[in-house]
Design a protein around this motif. Structure first.
Motif, mmCIF file in Angstrom:
data_model
loop_
_atom_site.group_PDB
_atom_site.id
_atom_site.type_symbol
_atom_site.label_atom_id
_atom_site.label_comp_id
_atom_site.label_asym_id
_atom_site.label_seq_id
_atom_site.Cartn_x
_atom_site.Cartn_y
_atom_site.Cartn_z
ATOM 1 N N CYS A 44 0.842 -1.197 0.000
ATOM 2 C CA CYS A 44 0.000 0.000 0.000
ATOM 3 C C CYS A 44 0.885 1.258 0.000
ATOM 4 C CB CYS A 44 -0.905 -0.014 1.231
ATOM 5 S SG CYS A 44 -1.737 1.554 1.520
ATOM 6 N N CYS A 47 0.166 3.618 3.461
ATOM 7 C CA CYS A 47 0.744 3.321 4.782
ATOM 8 C C CYS A 47 2.103 2.626 4.627
ATOM 9 C CB CYS A 47 -0.211 2.471 5.618
ATOM 10 S SG CYS A 47 -0.496 0.819 4.960
ATOM 11 N N GLY A 50 0.621 -2.288 4.173
ATOM 12 C CA GLY A 50 -0.489 -3.230 3.951
ATOM 13 C C GLY A 50 -0.460 -3.906 2.598
ATOM 14 N N CYS A 80 -6.502 -1.399 1.032
ATOM 15 C CA CYS A 80 -5.382 -1.847 1.856
ATOM 16 C C CYS A 80 -5.857 -2.725 3.016
ATOM 17 C CB CYS A 80 -4.637 -0.627 2.395
ATOM 18 S SG CYS A 80 -3.346 -1.053 3.566
ATOM 19 N N CYS A 83 -4.576 -0.157 6.454
ATOM 20 C CA CYS A 83 -5.177 1.172 6.650
ATOM 21 C C CYS A 83 -6.556 1.284 6.009
ATOM 22 C CB CYS A 83 -4.248 2.279 6.153
ATOM 23 S SG CYS A 83 -4.110 2.402 4.353
HETATM 24 ZN ZN LIG Z 1 -2.394 1.007 3.691
#
Ligand SMILES: [Zn+2]
Length: 196
Positions: A44, A47, A50, A80, A83
Motif C-alpha cells: 500500500c 501506509c 499493507g 489496503c 489502513c
Molecule cells: Zn495502507
C-alpha cells in the motif's frame, strides 16, 4: 510545414473511427491491466505496509463498443489490508468519474468545423447530449489548462498548444498512426484519471 499539418489533420479524422474499434479498446484494457498488475504487486503506497486487495469499482461506461462492454464494466482499484484506504491505478479507459469512456471525452468535444463528415457521423451515432458536450468543452478550455498535469507539461509542446482550441490543439500534437497517437495521448492524460 504544410505536410505535417495535413498529417495532423489526417490523424484527427482517423481517430474517430477508433470509437468503433474493439481492437483499440482491447489495447486500452491491456494498458490498464498492466498498470493494475504493477500496483497489485506493491505494498500500500499510503501506509507503506499493507497488502493491496482487489476492490474494483463497477462502471457503466457510455460510448463503449458492445464487444468490450463486459470488460469495461469495472475499473481496477485496491483496498489496503491495514489502513483500509483505497488506491486506484491510473486509467486510459476512464477519465476520472465520467460515465463516458476517456476516448469520447477527448474526441467528441472538438469543434464540428474541424471534423470530417465521417467523424461528425460517428459523433452523431453516439448521441451525446449537447449539454454534456458543452460541459466537456468548458472543462477542456477552462479547467484542463489549470491542472497540475498541464501546468507541468505544457512547455514541452512546440508550437505551444492553443488552449482556446482544446482538445483539438492537443490531439494535433500526437502524430503517427491513429491508434498510436491516441494511445499516447490517453497515457499522457492518465494522471487526470485519479484524484491527485
Ligand atoms: Zn495502507
Amino acid at each position: 510545414m504544410g505536410e505535417s499539418l495535413s498529417t495532423k489533420n489526417e490523424t484527427i479524422k482517423v481517430c474517430h473511427t477508433l470509437l468503433h474499434s474493439p481492437k483499440f479498446f482491447w489495447l486500452l484494457l491491456q494498458i490498464d491491466a498492466d498498470a493494475a498488475e504493477q500496483m497489485h504487486a506493491t505494498v500500500c503506497p499510503l501506509c507503506g505496509d499493507g497488502v493491496l486487495h482487489k476492490a474494483n469499482y463497477p462502471r457503466k461506461p457510455k460510448a463503449c463498443p458492445e464487444e468490450v462492454l463486459w470488460d469495461f464494466q469495472s475499473r481496477w482499484s485496491f483496498c489496503c489490508s491495514l489502513c483500509r484506504k483505497r488506491t486506484t491505478p491510473m486509467s486510459v479507459r476512464f477519465l476520472g468519474r465520467r460515465v463516458y469512456v476517456a476516448l469520447a471525452v477527448v474526441l467528441l468535444p472538438q469543434r464540428r468545423s474541424t471534423l470530417s463528415a465521417a467523424a461528425i457521423e460517428i459523433c452523431n451515432t453516439l448521441d451525446v447530449p449537447p449539454r454534456t458536450l458543452a460541459r466537456w468543452r468548458q472543462w477542456w478550455r477552462e479547467l484542463f489548462p489549470a491542472t497540475t498535469l498541464w501546468q507541468g507539461q505544457c512547455a514541452r509542446f512546440m508550437p505551444p498548444v492553443q488552449t482556446i482550441d482544446l482538445p483539438t490543439s492537443l490531439i494535433a500534437q500526437f502524430t503517427g498512426a491513429a491508434h498510436e497517437a491516441m494511445g499516447r495521448l490517453l497515457v499522457f492524460l492518465a494522471p487526470l484519471s485519479v484524484r491527485t
